[in-house]
Design a protein around this motif. Structure first.
Motif, mmCIF file in Angstrom:
data_model
loop_
_atom_site.group_PDB
_atom_site.id
_atom_site.type_symbol
_atom_site.label_atom_id
_atom_site.label_comp_id
_atom_site.label_asym_id
_atom_site.label_seq_id
_atom_site.Cartn_x
_atom_site.Cartn_y
_atom_site.Cartn_z
ATOM 1 N N ASN A 159 14.275 32.371 42.843
ATOM 2 C CA ASN A 159 13.991 31.518 41.530
ATOM 3 C C ASN A 159 12.981 30.587 41.661
ATOM 4 O O ASN A 159 12.053 30.106 41.064
ATOM 5 N N ALA A 160 13.268 29.800 43.050
ATOM 6 C CA ALA A 160 12.203 28.908 43.420
ATOM 7 C C ALA A 160 10.783 29.352 43.621
ATOM 8 O O ALA A 160 9.711 28.784 43.149
ATOM 9 N N LEU A 161 10.785 30.549 44.206
ATOM 10 C CA LEU A 161 9.485 30.905 44.570
ATOM 11 C C LEU A 161 8.664 31.800 43.442
ATOM 12 O O LEU A 161 7.708 31.543 43.258
ATOM 13 N N PHE A 162 9.389 32.493 42.510
ATOM 14 C CA PHE A 162 8.886 33.204 41.567
ATOM 15 C C PHE A 162 9.148 32.883 40.069
ATOM 16 O O PHE A 162 8.480 33.676 39.277
ATOM 17 N N ALA A 163 10.105 31.894 39.602
ATOM 18 C CA ALA A 163 10.425 31.831 38.405
ATOM 19 C C ALA A 163 10.150 30.410 38.178
ATOM 20 O O ALA A 163 10.618 30.113 37.088
ATOM 21 N N GLY A 164 9.760 29.576 39.058
ATOM 22 C CA GLY A 164 9.237 28.265 38.520
ATOM 23 C C GLY A 164 10.238 27.330 38.463
ATOM 24 O O GLY A 164 10.408 26.282 38.074
ATOM 25 N N ALA A 165 11.583 27.882 39.324
ATOM 26 C CA ALA A 165 12.820 26.714 39.163
ATOM 27 C C ALA A 165 12.492 25.768 40.217
ATOM 28 O O ALA A 165 12.130 25.751 41.133
ATOM 29 N N ARG A 166 12.784 24.489 39.775
ATOM 30 C CA ARG A 166 12.524 23.208 40.602
ATOM 31 C C ARG A 166 13.716 22.216 40.170
ATOM 32 O O ARG A 166 13.969 21.542 41.144
ATOM 33 N N ARG A 167 14.189 22.238 39.068
ATOM 34 C CA ARG A 167 15.195 21.202 38.965
ATOM 35 C C ARG A 167 16.455 21.971 38.771
ATOM 36 O O ARG A 167 16.701 23.183 38.629
ATOM 37 N N PHE A 168 17.568 21.147 39.133
ATOM 38 C CA PHE A 168 19.219 21.564 39.054
ATOM 39 C C PHE A 168 19.349 22.396 37.723
ATOM 40 O O PHE A 168 19.909 23.569 38.020
ATOM 41 N N GLY A 169 19.120 22.324 36.680
ATOM 42 C CA GLY A 169 19.110 22.997 35.527
ATOM 43 C C GLY A 169 18.299 24.327 35.517
ATOM 44 O O GLY A 169 18.929 25.191 34.936
ATOM 45 N N ASP A 170 17.454 24.279 36.025
ATOM 46 C CA ASP A 170 16.567 25.665 36.213
ATOM 47 C C ASP A 170 17.066 26.809 36.857
ATOM 48 O O ASP A 170 17.350 27.829 36.445
ATOM 49 N N PHE A 171 18.264 26.212 38.087
ATOM 50 C CA PHE A 171 19.083 26.945 38.775
ATOM 51 C C PHE A 171 20.149 27.612 38.108
ATOM 52 O O PHE A 171 20.937 28.493 38.350
ATOM 53 N N ARG A 172 20.624 26.711 37.209
ATOM 54 C CA ARG A 172 21.848 27.075 36.472
ATOM 55 C C ARG A 172 21.760 28.585 35.699
ATOM 56 O O ARG A 172 22.750 29.040 35.154
ATOM 57 N N SER A 173 20.709 28.957 35.314
ATOM 58 C CA SER A 173 20.352 30.189 34.724
ATOM 59 C C SER A 173 20.882 31.305 35.446
ATOM 60 O O SER A 173 21.156 32.444 34.942
ATOM 61 N N LEU A 174 21.144 31.294 36.885
ATOM 62 C CA LEU A 174 21.746 32.143 37.715
ATOM 63 C C LEU A 174 23.386 32.354 37.224
ATOM 64 O O LEU A 174 23.856 33.361 37.545
ATOM 65 N N GLY A 175 23.838 31.312 36.725
ATOM 66 C CA GLY A 175 25.270 31.687 36.319
ATOM 67 C C GLY A 175 26.044 31.037 37.203
ATOM 68 O O GLY A 175 27.524 31.327 37.662
ATOM 69 N N ILE A 176 25.599 30.312 38.223
ATOM 70 C CA ILE A 176 26.224 29.846 39.581
ATOM 71 C C ILE A 176 26.932 28.598 39.278
ATOM 72 O O ILE A 176 26.557 27.641 38.437
ATOM 73 N N ALA A 177 28.150 28.284 39.649
ATOM 74 C CA ALA A 177 28.893 27.197 39.381
ATOM 75 C C ALA A 177 28.160 26.007 40.001
ATOM 76 O O ALA A 177 27.638 26.216 41.047
ATOM 77 N N THR A 178 28.433 25.094 39.018
ATOM 78 C CA THR A 178 27.728 23.806 39.543
ATOM 79 C C THR A 178 27.894 23.257 40.858
ATOM 80 O O THR A 178 27.170 22.573 41.693
ATOM 81 N N ASN A 179 29.320 23.180 41.448
ATOM 82 C CA ASN A 179 29.552 22.646 42.783
ATOM 83 C C ASN A 179 29.122 23.745 43.940
ATOM 84 O O ASN A 179 28.649 23.013 44.641
ATOM 85 N N VAL A 180 28.985 24.932 43.479
ATOM 86 C CA VAL A 180 28.365 25.842 44.612
ATOM 87 C C VAL A 180 26.882 25.650 44.536
ATOM 88 O O VAL A 180 26.348 25.441 45.622
#
Length: 151
Positions: A31-52
């Motif tokens: 997601n950082a490479l190909f979906a423009g994810a840069r901020r913590f919230g951008d990565f949350r779209s993966l459905g990953i738990a916040t602590n993980v």
């Protein structure tokens, strides 16, 4: 990150798995490479738990795969080199696990054609079958282990 379960392995693949082998790791990098994810919230779209997610991002920063710039997590050159891994793993998944065809196509931004990852011999070019590849001891292999590997 994974626990130090590969301590007895003298293998760079095992060492790499310590950093990127956990189930969410390459998806974060993807997601950082190909979906423009840069901020913590951008990565949350993966459905990953916040602590993980926090643990993975902090681990990537500590390992030099990402760097922190304010609220952003940016891939370093080391992290961007994982693109080859993501493309290769995706191609394998497309071949064996995508009965309806590839859900994502990686293309070259300059010309629009498909991007592929493959084995290449530094001397004679493409390697067409993994059976053509032989594992031999390298300079980082301890001599006592190298002696057991050499026929």
């Amino acid at each position: 990150m994974l626990g130090k379960t590969y301590d007895r392995e003298v293998c760079s693949a095992a060492r790499a798995l310590e950093l990127v082998g956990e189930r969410w790791s390459l998806l974060i990098v993807r997601n950082a490479l190909f979906a423009g994810a840069r901020r913590f919230g951008d990565f949350r779209s993966l459905g990953i738990a916040t602590n993980v997610l926090t643990t993975r991002l902090e681990g990537f920063v500590a390992a030099g795969i990402m760097e922190r710039d304010g609220d952003e997590y940016l891939l370093t050159a080391q992290g961007r080199e994982l693109a080859a891994v993501v493309v290769a793993l995706t191609a394998w998944g497309d071949r064996y696990l995508a009965p309806d065809g590839p859900p994502i196509l990686y293309t070259h931004a300059t010309c629009g054609n498909a991007v592929e990852q493959h084995l290449v011999c530094a001397s004679c070019g493409d390697v067409h079958d993994a059976r053509e590849v032989v594992a031999r001891p390298g300079p980082g292999m301890p001599a006592e282990i190298a002696a057991r590997m050499t026929p």
